[in-house]
Design a protein around this motif. Structure first.
Motif, PDB file in Angstrom:
ATOM      1  N   TYR A   9       0.858  -1.186   0.000  1.00 39.45           N
ATOM      2  CA  TYR A   9       0.000   0.000   0.000  1.00 39.45           C
ATOM      3  C   TYR A   9       0.895   1.237   0.000  1.00 39.45           C
ATOM      4  O   TYR A   9       1.791   1.366   0.844  1.00 39.45           O
ATOM      5  N   LYS A  11      -0.457   4.798  -1.038  1.00 35.09           N
ATOM      6  CA  LYS A  11      -1.304   5.900  -0.611  1.00 35.09           C
ATOM      7  C   LYS A  11      -2.715   5.587  -1.089  1.00 35.09           C
ATOM      8  O   LYS A  11      -2.901   4.621  -1.848  1.00 35.09           O
ATOM      9  N   PRO A  12      -3.720   6.350  -0.665  1.00 35.34           N
ATOM     10  CA  PRO A  12      -5.086   6.021  -1.086  1.00 35.34           C
ATOM     11  C   PRO A  12      -5.206   5.854  -2.596  1.00 35.34           C
ATOM     12  O   PRO A  12      -4.805   6.719  -3.372  1.00 35.34           O
ATOM     13  N   GLY A  13      -5.698   4.687  -2.984  1.00 38.85           N
ATOM     14  CA  GLY A  13      -5.899   4.373  -4.386  1.00 38.85           C
ATOM     15  C   GLY A  13      -4.703   3.806  -5.102  1.00 38.85           C
ATOM     16  O   GLY A  13      -4.791   3.480  -6.288  1.00 38.85           O
ATOM     17  N   HIS A  51     -10.591  -1.713   1.808  1.00 34.61           N
ATOM     18  CA  HIS A  51     -10.837  -0.618   2.764  1.00 34.61           C
ATOM     19  C   HIS A  51      -9.553   0.175   3.013  1.00 34.61           C
ATOM     20  O   HIS A  51      -9.560   1.408   3.046  1.00 34.61           O
ATOM     21  N   ARG A  54      -8.396   2.197  -0.114  1.00 39.57           N
ATOM     22  CA  ARG A  54      -9.205   3.403  -0.316  1.00 39.57           C
ATOM     23  C   ARG A  54      -8.815   4.526   0.655  1.00 39.57           C
ATOM     24  O   ARG A  54      -9.343   5.629   0.567  1.00 39.57           O
ATOM     25  N   GLY A  55      -7.962   4.223   1.602  1.00 38.56           N
ATOM     26  CA  GLY A  55      -7.578   5.224   2.589  1.00 38.56           C
ATOM     27  C   GLY A  55      -8.545   5.347   3.740  1.00 38.56           C
ATOM     28  O   GLY A  55      -8.550   6.362   4.444  1.00 38.56           O
ATOM     29  N   ARG A  56      -9.340   4.282   3.969  1.00 38.19           N
ATOM     30  CA  ARG A  56     -10.363   4.341   5.002  1.00 38.19           C
ATOM     31  C   ARG A  56      -9.909   3.743   6.329  1.00 38.19           C
ATOM     32  O   ARG A  56     -10.748   3.483   7.207  1.00 38.19           O
ATOM     33  N   ASP A 305     -11.563   5.417  11.281  1.00 42.91           N
ATOM     34  CA  ASP A 305     -11.900   5.591   9.857  1.00 42.91           C
ATOM     35  C   ASP A 305     -11.693   7.058   9.481  1.00 42.91           C
ATOM     36  O   ASP A 305     -12.612   7.875   9.601  1.00 42.91           O
ATOM     37  N   GLY A 307     -11.628   8.509   6.754  1.00 43.54           N
ATOM     38  CA  GLY A 307     -12.428   8.983   5.625  1.00 43.54           C
ATOM     39  C   GLY A 307     -13.906   9.051   5.893  1.00 43.54           C
ATOM     40  O   GLY A 307     -14.691   9.304   4.969  1.00 43.54           O
ATOM     41  N   ASP A 379     -12.270  -2.410  -7.032  1.00 46.18           N
ATOM     42  CA  ASP A 379     -12.813  -1.171  -6.484  1.00 46.18           C
ATOM     43  C   ASP A 379     -13.965  -0.631  -7.329  1.00 46.18           C
ATOM     44  O   ASP A 379     -14.840   0.065  -6.817  1.00 46.18           O
TER      45      ASP A 379
END
Length: 396
Positions: A9, A11-13, A51, A54-56, A305, A307, A379
């Motif tokens: 991972y 960063k988000p996405g 999850h 997605r940065g959650r 969470d 986000g 996603d």
């Protein structure tokens, strides 16, 4: 020294396949003589991974992902007695010591010794003990004699590897959701969510003898996948209330039991279908489950969470109608599935052709370098379960 690559991972996405350290039989500065090194045969992309991507969650950059692992033992510590080099094994996503109070009563999802922060650990997951994930070529598995499920015949297992790879998480998790909701012969059950865990749960409901399995989702392709193995479906994008859609199927607006296979990123129904409403599923299944029924909740909920839409949801505080559940005397069962409670029996169900779980969840095998695209497609709502084959070992 062998090379190793894993899905990290960033960063988000964004995930990347990176060169990572080859595993050692060590836990920090001490030897891990109860562990083994696996050459990974298959490792799956999970909705729980999504999850994080997605940065959650509070997952750190660089975390090597992957908690759904099947592999070949290529090295074993001196204290490993019953697992041998060359064995093909399924790895429960729960990491468990086998020695603590919880492990001794079968609560392996909340082992007390493998995570300094809280009970319970998993490979490649945020706040779950810092264990390196298995979306890689090689991985360390501790407490091997206790944790690992050895397949009795390697050739037979490889012929069914698309099914058996699901024993590490989603098949037992879906089954656990059904069992804890009280599904049995003749049950009428509603499954919220037609992602891989929801589809595995629906297939498990059939295995347990349910009379009617109703699956709700907002993605047409996933609903079609549920229909493909005998489920009734409800389209939650419709303005028609869930209870009325259920009544159109079975004649009454309630079911015997229900399972939440969505979790904390739930969307509203009908006109709210595009809006995040994290308590939607929990409130919906309370509203359509009969008085005295049970709710299985394998869908993931988190305590952190970043986000989330509001401050309460950021710490896992949701607007749940607990008064409704209390008034209807509902039973709620939450938490990680204790995989070892079920995986041997479910292995036999696969090996003796009692279920085709890979077909139910629509497994697609991809190479390790295709993992980032697998995350992107998943996603977007692909009605597939992506299984990574790092060494090209899965037969066509």
């Amino acid at each position: 020294m062998c090379q190793n690559h894993g899905v990290a991972y960033i960063k988000p996405g964004v995930v990347e396949v990176q060169s990572i350290e080859y595993p050692k039989l060590a836990l920090g500065d001490r030897k891990c003589e109860h562990g083994v090194i696996l050459q990974i045969v298959s490792t799956n992309i999970c909705g729980s991974d999504q999850h994080m991507v997605r940065g959650r969650t509070t997952a750190p950059a660089g975390l090597v992902l992957g908690h759904e692992i099947t592999g070949l033992v290529i090295e074993a510590g001196r204290d490993v007695e019953f697992i041998k080099v060359g064995d093909l094994v399924s790895v429960p996503f729960n990491i468990a010591c086998g020695r603590c109070r919880n492990c001794k009563v079968g609560q392996t999802g909340i082992c007390l010794n493998v995570n300094p922060s809280r009970p319970g650990a998993a490979y490649g997951y945020v706040d779950m003990g810092g264990w390196v994930g298995g979306q890689a070529e090689y991985v360390l598995v501790p407490y091997a004699d206790f944790n690992l499920l050895k397949f009795p015949d390697k050739d037979q297992a490889m012929a069914k590897i698309r099914d058996l790879t699901l024993l590490s998480d989603i098949f037992p998790t879906g089954y656990h959701g059904a069992v804890t909701a009280g599904v049995g012969p003749g049950s009428i059950v509603y499954v919220a969510g037609a992602g891989p865990v929801g589809l595995a749960c629906a297939a498990s409901c059939h295995l347990l003898g349910a009379a009617v399995v109703i699956v709700g989702d907002m993605i047409p392709e996933r609903l079609e996948q549920a229909k493909s193995f005998g489920c009734e479906i409800v389209d939650l994008r419709k303005e028609t209330p869930l209870s009325e859609q259920i009544a159109e199927i079975i004649g009454v607006p309630e079911v015997d039991c229900a399972v939440d296979c969505v979790g904390f990123e739930a969307r509203g129904h009908g006109s709210d279908a595009g809006v995040e409403r994290p308590a939607t599923v929990l409130n919906a299944i309370m509203s359509i489950t009969r008085a005295g029924g049970a709710l299985g909740i394998p869908g993931l909920y988190v305590t952190g969470d970043p986000g989330a839409a509001d401050d309460a949801a950021k710490e896992g505080s949701l607007s749940i109608r607990i008064g409704l559940g209390w008034a209807k005397s509902h039973s709620f069962y939450t938490g990680q599935c204790p995989v070892m409670k079920y995986h041997r029996q479910l292995m036999n169900a696969i090996l003796y052709d009692k279920i085709q779980i890979a077909k139910a969840v629509n497994v697609e095998v991809i190479s390790l370098d295709k993992a980032p695209k697998g995350y992107q497609d998943f996603d977007k709502g692909a009605a597939k379960k992506f299984v990574i084959d790092p060494h090209g070992m899965i037969p066509n």
